[in-house]
Design a protein around this motif. Structure first.
Motif, mmCIF file in Angstrom:
data_model
loop_
_atom_site.group_PDB
_atom_site.id
_atom_site.type_symbol
_atom_site.label_atom_id
_atom_site.label_comp_id
_atom_site.label_asym_id
_atom_site.label_seq_id
_atom_site.Cartn_x
_atom_site.Cartn_y
_atom_site.Cartn_z
ATOM 1 N N PRO A 139 0.856 -1.080 -0.030
ATOM 2 C CA PRO A 139 0.025 -0.078 0.017
ATOM 3 C C PRO A 139 0.883 1.242 -0.037
ATOM 4 O O PRO A 139 2.098 1.277 0.334
ATOM 5 N N ALA A 140 0.085 2.625 -0.276
ATOM 6 C CA ALA A 140 1.108 3.589 -0.349
ATOM 7 C C ALA A 140 1.345 4.051 1.060
ATOM 8 O O ALA A 140 2.356 4.819 0.991
ATOM 9 N N TYR A 141 0.644 3.629 2.112
ATOM 10 C CA TYR A 141 0.901 3.862 3.367
ATOM 11 C C TYR A 141 0.163 2.893 4.227
ATOM 12 O O TYR A 141 -0.754 2.354 3.718
ATOM 13 N N GLY A 142 0.529 2.866 5.680
ATOM 14 C CA GLY A 142 -0.213 1.882 6.421
ATOM 15 C C GLY A 142 0.586 0.531 6.513
ATOM 16 O O GLY A 142 1.583 0.335 5.624
ATOM 17 N N THR A 143 -0.130 -0.440 7.022
ATOM 18 C CA THR A 143 0.355 -1.707 7.481
ATOM 19 C C THR A 143 -0.239 -2.337 6.018
ATOM 20 O O THR A 143 -1.092 -2.292 5.888
ATOM 21 N N PHE A 144 0.675 -3.388 5.588
ATOM 22 C CA PHE A 144 0.171 -4.269 4.610
ATOM 23 C C PHE A 144 0.133 -5.817 5.242
ATOM 24 O O PHE A 144 0.832 -6.275 6.342
ATOM 25 N N HIS A 145 -0.548 -6.615 4.439
ATOM 26 C CA HIS A 145 -0.909 -8.055 4.958
ATOM 27 C C HIS A 145 -0.357 -9.055 3.925
ATOM 28 O O HIS A 145 -0.322 -8.411 2.671
ATOM 29 N N HIS A 146 -0.087 -10.100 4.145
ATOM 30 C CA HIS A 146 0.434 -11.136 3.197
ATOM 31 C C HIS A 146 -0.732 -11.416 2.345
ATOM 32 O O HIS A 146 -0.696 -11.393 1.098
ATOM 33 N N GLN A 147 -1.908 -11.587 2.932
ATOM 34 C CA GLN A 147 -3.072 -12.129 2.050
ATOM 35 C C GLN A 147 -3.918 -10.645 1.777
ATOM 36 O O GLN A 147 -4.426 -9.997 2.573
ATOM 37 N N SER A 148 -3.752 -10.345 0.459
ATOM 38 C CA SER A 148 -4.539 -9.041 0.197
ATOM 39 C C SER A 148 -5.002 -8.952 -1.423
ATOM 40 O O SER A 148 -4.751 -10.123 -2.030
ATOM 41 N N TYR A 149 -5.682 -8.148 -1.710
ATOM 42 C CA TYR A 149 -6.441 -7.811 -2.889
ATOM 43 C C TYR A 149 -6.345 -6.393 -3.536
ATOM 44 O O TYR A 149 -6.409 -5.544 -2.948
ATOM 45 N N VAL A 150 -5.832 -6.418 -4.904
ATOM 46 C CA VAL A 150 -5.564 -5.227 -5.445
ATOM 47 C C VAL A 150 -6.917 -4.820 -6.434
ATOM 48 O O VAL A 150 -7.224 -5.648 -7.085
ATOM 49 N N VAL A 151 -7.584 -3.931 -5.895
ATOM 50 C CA VAL A 151 -8.862 -3.707 -6.697
ATOM 51 C C VAL A 151 -8.705 -2.295 -7.227
ATOM 52 O O VAL A 151 -8.535 -1.210 -6.698
ATOM 53 N N GLU A 152 -9.058 -2.271 -8.506
ATOM 54 C CA GLU A 152 -9.198 -0.991 -9.177
ATOM 55 C C GLU A 152 -10.369 -0.356 -9.346
ATOM 56 O O GLU A 152 -11.323 -0.812 -8.775
ATOM 57 N N GLY A 153 -10.138 1.046 -9.700
ATOM 58 C CA GLY A 153 -11.528 1.968 -9.633
ATOM 59 C C GLY A 153 -12.678 1.193 -10.437
ATOM 60 O O GLY A 153 -12.244 0.440 -11.616
ATOM 61 N N GLY A 154 -13.955 1.293 -9.965
ATOM 62 C CA GLY A 154 -15.017 0.897 -10.776
ATOM 63 C C GLY A 154 -15.168 -0.557 -10.658
ATOM 64 O O GLY A 154 -15.841 -1.554 -11.436
ATOM 65 N N SER A 155 -14.131 -1.370 -9.606
ATOM 66 C CA SER A 155 -14.428 -2.958 -9.802
ATOM 67 C C SER A 155 -14.857 -3.220 -8.393
ATOM 68 O O SER A 155 -14.745 -2.386 -7.252
ATOM 69 N N THR A 156 -15.210 -4.608 -7.903
ATOM 70 C CA THR A 156 -15.626 -5.106 -6.550
ATOM 71 C C THR A 156 -15.111 -6.150 -6.284
ATOM 72 O O THR A 156 -14.894 -7.326 -7.136
ATOM 73 N N ALA A 157 -14.454 -6.351 -5.288
ATOM 74 C CA ALA A 157 -13.942 -7.766 -4.738
ATOM 75 C C ALA A 157 -15.010 -8.185 -3.804
ATOM 76 O O ALA A 157 -15.685 -7.755 -2.947
ATOM 77 N N GLU A 158 -15.648 -9.554 -4.447
ATOM 78 C CA GLU A 158 -16.771 -9.923 -3.783
ATOM 79 C C GLU A 158 -16.322 -11.325 -3.108
ATOM 80 O O GLU A 158 -15.528 -12.379 -3.396
ATOM 81 N N PHE A 159 -16.876 -11.620 -1.932
ATOM 82 C CA PHE A 159 -16.670 -12.806 -1.113
ATOM 83 C C PHE A 159 -18.037 -13.450 -0.706
ATOM 84 O O PHE A 159 -19.200 -12.601 -0.247
ATOM 85 N N ASP A 160 -18.221 -14.820 -0.851
ATOM 86 C CA ASP A 160 -19.683 -15.151 -0.640
ATOM 87 C C ASP A 160 -19.769 -15.933 0.670
ATOM 88 O O ASP A 160 -19.166 -17.118 0.662
ATOM 89 N N PHE A 161 -20.456 -15.471 1.631
ATOM 90 C CA PHE A 161 -20.591 -16.327 2.978
ATOM 91 C C PHE A 161 -22.444 -16.436 3.025
ATOM 92 O O PHE A 161 -22.827 -16.526 4.203
ATOM 93 N N THR A 162 -22.898 -16.769 1.969
ATOM 94 C CA THR A 162 -24.244 -16.991 1.851
ATOM 95 C C THR A 162 -24.412 -18.347 2.711
ATOM 96 O O THR A 162 -23.719 -19.245 2.574
#
Length: 294
Positions: free
Chosen positions: A170-193
């Motif tokens: 990230p440009a600032y703050g803490t980073f995590h090993h497991q992460s997702y890069v999300v572009e503008g106009g996009s959605t990261a979705e996770f299903d816990f139905t």
């Protein structure tokens, strides 16, 4: 015929004496205090929501089943047996937690601590064996046991504009090993139905490759958890209040707003607001869906 009639009459009179009042009665099993369903660090007795996340050692991962047994108006004696069954795991066995003895006032207590990786919906049964004209009696209560897990377990693969990554800077703050890069106009979705959930945690920051702080929102099946938020030179961490807005399962969506700088000659505007979603985690009765309990 007269003799048979007399025999039948005698049988009816005999059956008539076996009224419900003469059948074996049941014990009165009460839980005190009454189960309240709270989830906080001040666990005491009969809590119906526990958190067995690995880092949780503050009392939220255990409770004590405490109650009283009466035989009519008097305190019962002897022991009760307390069982636990994880109804969320197919084939789960009914496990004996213990056989606490009733004190002279009929009170008992039994600790319940499922342990790490033991999330699910548990059926807790307090059973008092029959005696002195009283039938075996069972009192049951449901305890939901939650655990924080990686949202990766509910990730829908190949989402446009979203790239799962390890150590994405990230440009600032803490980073995590497991992460997702999300572009503008996009959605990261996770299903816990189909899961019962309690809260979520994540970090959101501008990607090191981005040049503009964009906006993002978080929703659960269309219900807003985090309203549109501009990063403004900081890494976003949800407060405890925000974390607890996830009170059910469903489709969890992290959306980055599209970007347009107003210059028609500028290409790839959405990449200028790319964000890093750092280690989203949810606390659910994972890994198995909630099933109906009787």
């Amino acid at each position: 015929m007269r003799r048979i009639g007399v025999l039948l009459l005698g049988s009816l009179l005999t059956l008539g004496l076996l009224t419900p009042a003469d059948a074996a009665r049941t014990f009165s099993i009460s839980l005190s205090p009454a189960p309240k369903g709270a989830t906080d660090a001040k666990k005491s007795y009969n809590d119906t929501a526990l958190d067995v996340s690995e880092a949780t050692q503050d009392g939220r991962e255990r409770t004590t089943i405490r109650g009283r047994v009466k035989r009519g108006k008097k305190a019962a004696s002897g022991r009760v047996k307390v069982y636990a069954t994880n109804t969320s795991r197919p084939g789960s066995r009914r496990t004996l937690l213990g056989s606490p003895r009733l004190n002279r006032n009929g009170w008992f207590s039994q600790r319940f601590r499922p342990g790490h990786d033991r999330a699910g919906v548990y059926r807790i049964e307090v059973v008092k064996g029959g005696s002195r004209g009283y039938a075996t009696t069972t009192r049951a209560v449901t305890v939901r046991v939650f655990q924080f897990v990686e949202a990766l377990n509910g990730y829908d693969a190949e989402q446009p504009g979203v790239t799962p990554a390890w150590n994405a800077p990230p440009a600032y703050g803490t980073f995590h090993h497991q992460s997702y890069v999300v572009e503008g106009g996009s959605t990261a979705e996770f299903d816990f139905t189909g899961h019962s959930c309690l809260q979520l945690n994540f970090r959101m920051a501008r990607s090191a490759d981005a040049t503009v702080d964009g906006r993002f929102t978080v929703t659960l099946d269309g219900r807003t958890i985090v309203p549109w938020t501009t990063l403004a030179g900081r890494q976003y961490l949800p407060s405890k209040t925000v974390q607890k807005r996830m009170t059910a399962g469903g489709r969890l969506r992290f959306t980055v707003a599209p970007h347009d700088d107003g210059d028609a000659a500028t290409a790839d505007d959405n990449r200028r607001v790319t964000m890093v979603l750092g280690r989203p985690m949810v606390s659910c009765t994972y890994p198995d869906p909630v099933v109906a309990t009787r």
